[in-house]
Scaffold this active site. Structure first.
Site, PDB file in Angstrom:
ATOM      1  N   CYS A  43       0.839  -1.199   0.000  1.00 44.09           N
ATOM      2  CA  CYS A  43       0.000   0.000   0.000  1.00 44.09           C
ATOM      3  C   CYS A  43       0.877   1.253   0.000  1.00 44.09           C
ATOM      4  CB  CYS A  43      -0.932  -0.016   1.212  1.00 44.09           C
ATOM      5  SG  CYS A  43      -2.108   1.337   1.260  1.00 44.09           S
ATOM      6  N   CYS A  62       7.614   3.969   6.012  1.00 41.83           N
ATOM      7  CA  CYS A  62       6.783   3.813   4.810  1.00 41.83           C
ATOM      8  C   CYS A  62       7.635   3.447   3.600  1.00 41.83           C
ATOM      9  CB  CYS A  62       6.004   5.088   4.534  1.00 41.83           C
ATOM     10  SG  CYS A  62       7.032   6.522   4.233  1.00 41.83           S
TER      11      CYS A  62
END
Ligand code: SF4
Length: 265
Positions: free
Chosen positions: A151, A260
């Site tokens: 994602c 991330c």
């Protein structure tokens, strides 16, 4: 094969950066630049010299060296707000963008308007090709709950890779005391993931120094920080932290993931 020549301002004592060799496909979307060995050596030398510089001085160095091909990505965190505040003082024309995943908090998005009102700087929102609805339909539901790495790649990394095209350097708001990965970040280094020089003016700052500046200068900040959110990312992957927890414990809670992917290799 394209060659970019970097010239240094005549009054600077820093070593001259000479060449970045770009890929043959440097015009292609997402193509990543390749540095020469000489360029990497000079970057490392500059980084050492900038170890004792203030964040202001580091940013001024970066602007003098790379503008107008110097940019900044911000998630409107406390550190990023400090950098925006500094850039507003001497380089408000610096292009600043946010990776708008579609999952950010409303309070985060509102900061864009507060930055505009306070500094006159319009932060550009860079978005994935698919909306959240399209993305979730295509993937049978939210991807963040089962594969957050994918994602983050789809909603952040690939977006930054496209946003990086046409720039030579970017500012990051990381601090070395945040994570083990970040502890080894140079002030200036080569970011091979995005094909950019990465400048981290706050690498040597502490959380206390960040909040001292915010308080002293009345810099806008995300109100979620006052509600126990120490590090703020996307809403589904961020929770409040408890007493004694690490500042980033609220990110991807329940997964081993701590970054991330923007700031680790
Ligand atoms: Fe997706 Fe969560 Fe990464 Fe945001 S932080 S891009 S929602 S996995």
């Amino acid at each position: 094969m394209a060659i970019l020549t970097k010239s240094l301002k005549a009054n600077s004592t820093l070593p001259q950066l000479k060449v970045i060799r770009l890929d043959d496909n440097d015009d292609a979307m997402g193509a990543v630049s390749q540095p020469t060995a000489e360029f990497l050596v000079e970057l490392a030398r500059s980084s050492v010299e900038l170890e004792t510089a203030t964040p202001h001085e580091i940013l001024q160095w970066a602007v003098s060296r790379y503008a107008p091909k110097f940019t900044m990505a911000t998630a409107f965190g406390a550190e990023g707000m400090c950098i925006i505040h500094m850039l507003a003082e001497f380089a408000p024309e610096t292009p600043i963008f946010n990776l708008d995943t579609g999952y950010q908090f409303a309070e985060t998005l509102e900061l864009r308007e507060r930055v505009k009102a306070r500094y006159g700087i319009g932060v550009e929102m860079k978005r994935p090709k698919q909306t959240v609805a399209e993305y979730e339909v295509a993937n049978g539901g939210p991807v963040y709950s089962r594969d957050p790495n994918r994602c983050c790649f789809d909603r952040k990394i690939s977006v930054l890779q496209e946003a990086a095209v046409g720039f030579d350097a970017w500012a990051s708001a990381i601090r070395r005391d945040q994570t083990p990965d970040r502890a080894v970040a140079p002030i200036v280094g080569w970011d091979k993931k995005f094909g950019l020089v990465k400048v981290s003016p706050l690498a040597n700052w502490t959380k206390k120094e960040v909040w001292s500046l915010i308080t002293k200068e009345g810099i806008p900040y995300n109100p979620l920080h006052d509600e126990g959110y120490t590090s703020i990312g996307c809403q589904p992957c961020t929770r409040r932290v408890g007493l004694g927890e690490d500042d980033r414990a609220g990110r991807w809670s329940g997964f081993a993931k701590t970054e991330c992917g923007l700031h680790n290799s």
